[in-house]
Design a protein around this motif. Structure first.
Motif, short mmCIF file in Angstrom:
data_model
loop_
_atom_site.label_atom_id
_atom_site.label_comp_id
_atom_site.label_asym_id
_atom_site.label_seq_id
_atom_site.Cartn_x
_atom_site.Cartn_y
_atom_site.Cartn_z
N LEU A 66 -4.29 -36.55 7.67
CA LEU A 66 -3.72 -35.32 8.20
C LEU A 66 -4.55 -34.84 9.38
O LEU A 66 -5.77 -34.65 9.25
N THR A 67 -3.91 -34.66 10.53
CA THR A 67 -4.56 -34.09 11.70
C THR A 67 -3.95 -32.73 11.99
O THR A 67 -2.73 -32.62 12.16
N LEU A 68 -4.79 -31.70 12.04
CA LEU A 68 -4.35 -30.34 12.34
C LEU A 68 -4.76 -30.00 13.77
O LEU A 68 -5.94 -30.14 14.12
N VAL A 69 -3.80 -29.57 14.56
CA VAL A 69 -4.06 -29.30 15.97
C VAL A 69 -4.13 -27.79 16.20
O VAL A 69 -3.14 -27.08 16.16
N ASP A 70 -5.33 -27.31 16.42
CA ASP A 70 -5.64 -25.89 16.67
C ASP A 70 -5.00 -24.98 15.64
O ASP A 70 -4.36 -23.97 15.99
N VAL A 71 -5.21 -25.32 14.40
CA VAL A 71 -4.69 -24.48 13.33
C VAL A 71 -5.51 -24.68 12.06
O VAL A 71 -5.91 -25.80 11.72
N THR A 72 -5.80 -23.57 11.39
CA THR A 72 -6.35 -23.56 10.04
C THR A 72 -5.68 -22.37 9.34
O THR A 72 -4.99 -21.58 9.99
N PRO A 73 -5.91 -22.19 8.04
CA PRO A 73 -5.33 -21.01 7.39
C PRO A 73 -5.94 -19.70 7.87
O PRO A 73 -5.45 -18.62 7.51
N GLU A 74 -7.01 -19.78 8.68
CA GLU A 74 -7.68 -18.58 9.19
C GLU A 74 -7.39 -18.45 10.69
O GLU A 74 -8.07 -19.04 11.53
N MET A 75 -6.36 -17.70 11.03
CA MET A 75 -5.93 -17.54 12.42
C MET A 75 -6.30 -16.15 12.93
O MET A 75 -6.21 -15.17 12.20
N ALA A 76 -6.71 -16.06 14.20
CA ALA A 76 -7.05 -14.77 14.79
C ALA A 76 -5.79 -13.93 14.97
O ALA A 76 -4.85 -14.36 15.63
N PRO A 77 -5.74 -12.74 14.38
CA PRO A 77 -4.52 -11.91 14.45
C PRO A 77 -4.07 -11.61 15.88
O PRO A 77 -2.87 -11.62 16.16
N ASP A 78 -5.00 -11.37 16.79
CA ASP A 78 -4.62 -11.07 18.18
C ASP A 78 -3.93 -12.26 18.83
O ASP A 78 -2.96 -12.10 19.59
N GLY A 79 -4.43 -13.46 18.54
CA GLY A 79 -3.81 -14.66 19.10
C GLY A 79 -2.42 -14.89 18.56
O GLY A 79 -1.50 -15.25 19.30
N VAL A 80 -2.26 -14.67 17.25
CA VAL A 80 -0.94 -14.82 16.63
C VAL A 80 0.03 -13.80 17.24
O VAL A 80 1.18 -14.13 17.56
N SER A 81 -0.43 -12.57 17.42
CA SER A 81 0.43 -11.52 17.98
C SER A 81 0.85 -11.85 19.41
O SER A 81 1.98 -11.55 19.82
N ARG A 82 -0.04 -12.47 20.17
CA ARG A 82 0.30 -12.84 21.55
C ARG A 82 1.42 -13.88 21.57
O ARG A 82 2.36 -13.78 22.36
N ILE A 83 1.35 -14.85 20.68
CA ILE A 83 2.38 -15.88 20.62
C ILE A 83 3.71 -15.28 20.18
O ILE A 83 4.76 -15.52 20.80
#
Length: 282
Positions: free
Chosen positions: A117-134
């Motif tokens: 399994l390769t995860l590309v710029d993702v873990t279960p711990e995401m920065a809320p500000d970054g998620v909100s921007r997307i």
């Protein structure tokens, strides 16, 4: 090709039918399509890998689902449906949403389904500000759309200021659909975002629990300039998942695949080649 995932038709593109190496499934991020992986797929083919890129449900050519069927587990079932068409366990590479879906599929829904399994710029711990921007970018033009491809290109350029701005192209056109009102809208189901806040806490808790169940080779690829995954969060994940490998792509943001495809593709191929050699030695 199309695969049935619980009544939802999932579109996929395959390169390397007669490959001498094991298959690789690629799952894109939210708002993207399988076209995201085209350059990487050709590089994988050159190294002897068969690759299968899917359009996640509600994206690209795949069917739309009811608004309550866009959880990480639902997307994970789509990846497992593709696995079921193969003769051997695939390596799976997932970016952002695709990575979380793959993590849940392997760690919670059906352990032992993937070779790696390769995860590309993702873990279960995401920065809320970054998620909100997307989410803000994806939500901005849901209703109004764009009058032209050039207007859509301008919106992307504003969202990704670190990349050279690109004009209208056939590639951009593949990410849009032309409506009966002659306005362009993104090639994904608006219902995908309609309940995102309702499901966020549950989905990330499931993803974190799934990470604790992983017992296969794992590779985390982070964009060195990512605003979603901090270096500290990446290190915590690597320490949490026993034996996980880590690659930090300097200068790349969350869209690592598009920001520096050559470095990204080389990193995943190096990892996959090691896994293939280990598998052959067993």
């Amino acid at each position: 090709m199309f695969v049935d995932s619980g009544g939802i038709a999932i579109a996929a593109s395959r390169i390397g039918e007669d490959s001498r190496r094991g298959p690789v499934i690629l799952a894109h991020g939210g708002g993207q399509t399988k076209r995201t992986w085209r350059k990487t797929m050709h590089m994988l083919e050159q190294q002897g890998f068969c690759s299968i890129a899917i359009d996640m449900r509600g994206h690209g050519e795949s069917e739309w689902a009811p608004p309550d069927q866009y959880r990480f587990a639902d997307f994970g079932k789509d990846i497992l449906a593709v696995c079921d068409t193969l003769d051997e366990r695939p390596h799976v590479i997932g970016a952002s949403l695709g990575g979380l879906a793959a993590l849940v599929a392997e760690g919670a829904l059906r352990p032992g389904s993937f070779a790696s399994l390769t995860l590309v710029d993702v873990t279960p711990e995401m920065a809320p500000d970054g998620v909100s921007r997307i989410v803000g970018f994806m939500s901005a033009h849901i209703e109004s759309g764009f009058t032209s491809l050039e207007e859509a290109a301008e919106a992307i350029g504003n969202y990704l200021p670190n990349r050279p701005k690109r004009g209208a192209s056939e590639g951009l056109k593949s990410y849009l659909r032309l409506g009966p009102d002659n306005r362009y809208r993104w090639h994904w189901d608006p219902g995908f975002l309609s309940r995102i806040n309702d499901r966020r806490e549950h989905d990330y808790a499931l993803a974190k629990a799934a990470a604790g169940n992983l017992s296969l080779p794992v590779h985390l690829v982070r964009g060195g300039a990512s605003d979603l995954i901090s270096l500290e969060a990446a290190e915590r994940f690597i320490n949490f998942v026993s034996g996980a490998h880590f690659t930090d792509v300097s200068g790349a943001g969350h869209m690592v695949v598009g920001d520096d495809n050559d470095v990204f593709s080389r990193a995943i191929i190096d990892f996959l080649e090691v896994q293939d050699k280990l598998r052959e030695a067993v």
